[in-house]
Design a protein around this motif. Structure first.
Motif, PDB file in Angstrom:
ATOM      1  N   HIS A 117      52.083  -4.456   2.424  1.00  0.00           N
ATOM      2  CA  HIS A 117      51.669  -4.764   3.803  1.00  0.00           C
ATOM      3  C   HIS A 117      50.504  -3.891   4.250  1.00  0.00           C
ATOM      4  O   HIS A 117      50.451  -3.458   5.403  1.00  0.00           O
ATOM      5  N   LEU A 118      49.562  -3.673   3.338  1.00  0.00           N
ATOM      6  CA  LEU A 118      48.430  -2.812   3.630  1.00  0.00           C
ATOM      7  C   LEU A 118      47.151  -3.621   3.804  1.00  0.00           C
ATOM      8  O   LEU A 118      46.933  -4.611   3.101  1.00  0.00           O
ATOM      9  N   PRO A 119      46.265  -3.165   4.705  1.00  0.00           N
ATOM     10  CA  PRO A 119      44.893  -3.684   4.658  1.00  0.00           C
ATOM     11  C   PRO A 119      44.204  -3.119   3.429  1.00  0.00           C
ATOM     12  O   PRO A 119      44.432  -1.966   3.056  1.00  0.00           O
ATOM     13  N   VAL A 120      43.400  -3.955   2.790  1.00  0.00           N
ATOM     14  CA  VAL A 120      42.708  -3.506   1.578  1.00  0.00           C
ATOM     15  C   VAL A 120      41.240  -3.901   1.640  1.00  0.00           C
ATOM     16  O   VAL A 120      40.871  -4.902   2.260  1.00  0.00           O
ATOM     17  N   VAL A 121      40.422  -3.102   0.993  1.00  0.00           N
ATOM     18  CA  VAL A 121      39.023  -3.426   0.812  1.00  0.00           C
ATOM     19  C   VAL A 121      38.661  -3.038  -0.614  1.00  0.00           C
ATOM     20  O   VAL A 121      39.260  -2.109  -1.188  1.00  0.00           O
ATOM     21  N   VAL A 122      37.729  -3.781  -1.220  1.00  0.00           N
ATOM     22  CA  VAL A 122      37.377  -3.562  -2.620  1.00  0.00           C
ATOM     23  C   VAL A 122      35.915  -3.130  -2.689  1.00  0.00           C
ATOM     24  O   VAL A 122      35.030  -3.801  -2.150  1.00  0.00           O
ATOM     25  N   TYR A 123      35.670  -2.002  -3.369  1.00  0.00           N
ATOM     26  CA  TYR A 123      34.313  -1.452  -3.461  1.00  0.00           C
ATOM     27  C   TYR A 123      34.248  -0.583  -4.702  1.00  0.00           C
ATOM     28  O   TYR A 123      35.089   0.307  -4.875  1.00  0.00           O
ATOM     29  N   GLY A 124      33.266  -0.834  -5.562  1.00  0.00           N
ATOM     30  CA  GLY A 124      33.179   0.008  -6.742  1.00  0.00           C
ATOM     31  C   GLY A 124      31.930  -0.220  -7.553  1.00  0.00           C
ATOM     32  O   GLY A 124      31.202  -1.208  -7.360  1.00  0.00           O
ATOM     33  N   PRO A 125      31.661   0.669  -8.511  1.00  0.00           N
ATOM     34  CA  PRO A 125      30.459   0.583  -9.337  1.00  0.00           C
ATOM     35  C   PRO A 125      30.591  -0.443 -10.448  1.00  0.00           C
ATOM     36  O   PRO A 125      31.672  -0.669 -10.991  1.00  0.00           O
ATOM     37  N   GLY A 126      29.474  -1.068 -10.778  1.00  0.00           N
ATOM     38  CA  GLY A 126      29.473  -2.048 -11.861  1.00  0.00           C
ATOM     39  C   GLY A 126      29.140  -3.428 -11.347  1.00  0.00           C
ATOM     40  O   GLY A 126      29.381  -3.759 -10.186  1.00  0.00           O
ATOM     41  N   GLY A 127      28.592  -4.249 -12.221  1.00  0.00           N
ATOM     42  CA  GLY A 127      28.223  -5.610 -11.853  1.00  0.00           C
ATOM     43  C   GLY A 127      29.425  -6.442 -11.460  1.00  0.00           C
ATOM     44  O   GLY A 127      30.505  -6.315 -12.031  1.00  0.00           O
ATOM     45  N   LYS A 128      29.204  -7.324 -10.512  1.00  0.00           N
ATOM     46  CA  LYS A 128      30.292  -8.152 -10.004  1.00  0.00           C
ATOM     47  C   LYS A 128      30.743  -9.202 -11.020  1.00  0.00           C
ATOM     48  O   LYS A 128      31.896  -9.612 -11.023  1.00  0.00           O
ATOM     49  N   TRP A 129      29.830  -9.628 -11.877  1.00  0.00           N
ATOM     50  CA  TRP A 129      30.137 -10.722 -12.806  1.00  0.00           C
ATOM     51  C   TRP A 129      30.209 -10.257 -14.254  1.00  0.00           C
ATOM     52  O   TRP A 129      30.366 -11.071 -15.159  1.00  0.00           O
ATOM     53  N   ILE A 130      30.122  -8.953 -14.505  1.00  0.00           N
ATOM     54  CA  ILE A 130      30.043  -8.467 -15.879  1.00  0.00           C
ATOM     55  C   ILE A 130      31.415  -8.239 -16.509  1.00  0.00           C
ATOM     56  O   ILE A 130      31.537  -8.115 -17.725  1.00  0.00           O
ATOM     57  N   ALA A 131      32.457  -8.200 -15.683  1.00  0.00           N
ATOM     58  CA  ALA A 131      33.800  -7.925 -16.207  1.00  0.00           C
ATOM     59  C   ALA A 131      34.169  -8.921 -17.301  1.00  0.00           C
ATOM     60  O   ALA A 131      33.915 -10.126 -17.185  1.00  0.00           O
ATOM     61  N   HIS A 132      34.768  -8.405 -18.373  1.00  0.00           N
ATOM     62  CA  HIS A 132      35.326  -9.184 -19.477  1.00  0.00           C
ATOM     63  C   HIS A 132      34.252  -9.758 -20.409  1.00  0.00           C
ATOM     64  O   HIS A 132      34.579 -10.461 -21.358  1.00  0.00           O
ATOM     65  N   GLN A 133      32.977  -9.486 -20.159  1.00  0.00           N
ATOM     66  CA  GLN A 133      31.930  -9.992 -21.023  1.00  0.00           C
ATOM     67  C   GLN A 133      31.610  -8.997 -22.133  1.00  0.00           C
ATOM     68  O   GLN A 133      31.919  -7.811 -22.044  1.00  0.00           O
ATOM     69  N   ALA A 134      30.965  -9.503 -23.192  1.00  0.00           N
ATOM     70  CA  ALA A 134      30.445  -8.603 -24.223  1.00  0.00           C
ATOM     71  C   ALA A 134      29.292  -7.798 -23.628  1.00  0.00           C
ATOM     72  O   ALA A 134      28.698  -8.163 -22.613  1.00  0.00           O
TER      73      ALA A 134
ATOM     74  N   ALA B  81      44.210   0.755   1.753  1.00  0.00           N
ATOM     75  CA  ALA B  81      43.870   1.097   0.371  1.00  0.00           C
ATOM     76  C   ALA B  81      42.447   0.661   0.059  1.00  0.00           C
ATOM     77  O   ALA B  81      42.021  -0.435   0.444  1.00  0.00           O
ATOM     78  N   ILE B  82      41.730   1.520  -0.654  1.00  0.00           N
ATOM     79  CA  ILE B  82      40.421   1.181  -1.199  1.00  0.00           C
ATOM     80  C   ILE B  82      40.609   0.940  -2.690  1.00  0.00           C
ATOM     81  O   ILE B  82      41.023   1.842  -3.434  1.00  0.00           O
ATOM     82  N   VAL B  83      40.365  -0.286  -3.120  1.00  0.00           N
ATOM     83  CA  VAL B  83      40.496  -0.663  -4.522  1.00  0.00           C
ATOM     84  C   VAL B  83      39.119  -0.501  -5.164  1.00  0.00           C
ATOM     85  O   VAL B  83      38.127  -1.058  -4.688  1.00  0.00           O
ATOM     86  N   CYS B  84      39.057   0.256  -6.250  1.00  0.00           N
ATOM     87  CA  CYS B  84      37.770   0.732  -6.773  1.00  0.00           C
ATOM     88  C   CYS B  84      37.217  -0.144  -7.891  1.00  0.00           C
ATOM     89  O   CYS B  84      36.591   0.340  -8.841  1.00  0.00           O
ATOM     90  N   GLU B  85      37.411  -1.447  -7.790  1.00  0.00           N
ATOM     91  CA  GLU B  85      36.932  -2.411  -8.777  1.00  0.00           C
ATOM     92  C   GLU B  85      35.413  -2.607  -8.658  1.00  0.00           C
ATOM     93  O   GLU B  85      34.828  -2.393  -7.593  1.00  0.00           O
ATOM     94  N   PRO B  86      34.770  -3.072  -9.740  1.00  0.00           N
ATOM     95  CA  PRO B  86      33.312  -3.249  -9.714  1.00  0.00           C
ATOM     96  C   PRO B  86      32.888  -4.442  -8.859  1.00  0.00           C
ATOM     97  O   PRO B  86      33.274  -5.582  -9.126  1.00  0.00           O
ATOM     98  N   GLU B  87      32.095  -4.172  -7.855  1.00  0.00           N
ATOM     99  CA  GLU B  87      31.621  -5.241  -6.967  1.00  0.00           C
ATOM    100  C   GLU B  87      30.133  -5.093  -6.655  1.00  0.00           C
ATOM    101  O   GLU B  87      29.659  -5.554  -5.620  1.00  0.00           O
ATOM    102  N   ALA B  88      29.396  -4.426  -7.547  1.00  0.00           N
ATOM    103  CA  ALA B  88      27.940  -4.290  -7.414  1.00  0.00           C
ATOM    104  C   ALA B  88      27.534  -3.672  -6.085  1.00  0.00           C
ATOM    105  O   ALA B  88      26.492  -4.011  -5.519  1.00  0.00           O
ATOM    106  N   GLY B  89      28.358  -2.781  -5.577  1.00  0.00           N
ATOM    107  CA  GLY B  89      28.027  -2.110  -4.331  1.00  0.00           C
ATOM    108  C   GLY B  89      28.316  -2.909  -3.081  1.00  0.00           C
ATOM    109  O   GLY B  89      28.073  -2.438  -1.973  1.00  0.00           O
ATOM    110  N   GLU B  90      28.837  -4.126  -3.221  1.00  0.00           N
ATOM    111  CA  GLU B  90      29.251  -4.900  -2.049  1.00  0.00           C
ATOM    112  C   GLU B  90      30.569  -4.351  -1.506  1.00  0.00           C
ATOM    113  O   GLU B  90      31.437  -3.925  -2.269  1.00  0.00           O
ATOM    114  N   ILE B  91      30.707  -4.395  -0.190  1.00  0.00           N
ATOM    115  CA  ILE B  91      31.989  -4.082   0.433  1.00  0.00           C
ATOM    116  C   ILE B  91      32.733  -5.410   0.561  1.00  0.00           C
ATOM    117  O   ILE B  91      32.402  -6.250   1.393  1.00  0.00           O
TER     118      ILE B  91
END
Length: 404
Positions: free
Chosen positions: A359-376, A176-186
């Protein structure tokens, strides 16, 4: 079938439609708030309408009242592997609007930034994965099976992904590819999370006569000290993970007594803890250490002690050489013309449940700042959303074709 070049493949991506849909999602407040009746329903309905407009037949599973998972299963022209893209529709509250420089649900684009709560976490990623899947289908290069999980409740107890796995949507998937914001990091690893509640039951007494009862607050103070000591011991033993940082044990909720009766010792004292772990930590062993310490404190103080495991999400890790990672790295390189950066998720995502229960391998990759979640003043770069969709498209094509 003849394989399209990367340039030909991404030409099928409707970038204008992608950004317009992401704006639409951001303008829908999809906070789960029982007090106001707000849920993810509006965002889910927008996804359903988009899917039906594409000619897809979305599956709608109501996990809780007005809180539906939307699952889209696309099958290619020939048999092949099964790949999952996953994201969530819920967002956290915007908090005080005085902290925002713009309407939290404006969805406006200013200076290349799409503004609003959930723009990064994670409606930009949701839009990117949906439009990438559509482009792959339109190109004629979809083989095997592609499942899109658009799920509820990631921000709380992850009820959506637990329901998704329990109903068998992960069966046979290569990952599974989880599409959460990670600033372009794999992100090849993510922290685990344990949510514990510790309760000490005492016996009430007059505040002027404390010896006639059992005050549970001193017992609570002891478990707080134990938590801090355990955190320091784990940090000293394991150091900082190069991608995830330090292990932490954080008390987040303390409850005991009432201002209404300041002269009464409370019958119960409660502490909730948020434990964040790296792959070197044995969760069962760590939980057992709290159970044994609560038993010891209870015996010492005369209280009755309880430990409740509210949730237990394991850390995840995947090799940089795994096909899931290699395909994303190659796609990232092709789209952004730069070497990818490998990172770690500082929090936890639905990927922990996909890994633990599915029981899946997962990797997280997505658009958006890595530390901006939940901020104003949350925002996502329009260019990042488009680039992420292109990366998803190329990575999915490679994974599904290589696994045939």
């Amino acid at each position: 079938m003849a394989a399209s070049s990367p340039e030909e493949l991404v030409s099928y991506l409707d970038t204008q439609g992608l950004i317009a849909f992401t704006q639409r999602l951001v303008r829908i407040p999809s906070v789960n708030d029982p007090a106001t009746g707000s849920t993810e329903l509006g965002a889910a309905q927008a996804v359903i309408e988009l899917a039906q407009g594409f000619g897809w037949a979305p599956i709608v599973d109501e996990v809780r009242k007005d809180r539906p998972n939307v699952i889209i299963q696309l099958r290619g022209s020939v048999p092949g592997p099964h790949l999952i893209f996953e994201g969530h529709t819920d967002v956290v509250s915007e908090g005080s609007r005085d902290l925002w420089d713009f309407d939290p649900y404006s969805g406006e684009i200013i200076d290349g930034r799409l503004l609003g709560r959930g723009s990064a976490d994670m409606k930009g990623g949701l839009g990117a994965m949906l439009f990438a899947a559509r482009a792959l289908q339109l190109s004629g290069e979809l083989v095997g099976k592609l499942t899109l999980g658009v799920l509820v409740d990631e921000e709380e107890l992850m009820l959506g992904v637990k329901d998704f796995v329990a109903k068998g949507y992960c069966e046979g998937a290569i990952g599974a590819i989880v599409c959460e914001p990670e600033a372009g990091e794999i992100c090849i690893t993510q922290k685990g999370a344990i949510r514990l509640e510790v309760r000490f039951h005492g016996r009430i007494s007059h505040g002027a006569m404390p010896t006639q009862g059992i005050n549970p607050i001193p017992a609570l103070m002891k478990i707080l000290t134990f938590a801090r000591t355990t955190e320091h011991e784990l940090q000293g033993q394991h150091g900082e993970d190069p991608l995830l940082g330090a292990i932490s044990i954080t008390p987040t909720v303390l409850q005991a007594g009432s201002r209404v009766q300041l002269n009464l010792t409370p019958p119960v004292a409660i502490a909730d803890f948020d434990l964040r772990t790296t792959p070197v930590v044995d969760h069962a062993q760590l939980i057992d250490s709290f159970v044994h310490e609560v038993e010891r404190i209870a015996k010492e103080t005369g209280c009755r002690g309880e430990v409740e495991v509210i949730d237990d999400r394991p850390p995840t890790a995947i090799s940089p050489d795994a096909p899931l990672v290699r395909s994303l790295a190659a796609a990232h390189q092709a789209v952004l013309h730069s070497d990818p950066v490998f990172g770690g998720v500082p929090g936890t995502t639905d990927g922990t449940i996909l890994h633990r229960d599915g029981h899946l391998p997962v990797v997280v990759y997505g658009p958006g700042g890595k530390w901006i979640a939940h901020q104003a003043n949350e925002f996502v770069s329009v260019a990042e959303v488009i680039d992420a969709a292109k990366v998803y498209l190329l990575a999915a094509r490679q994974l599904l074709h290589e696994g045939r």
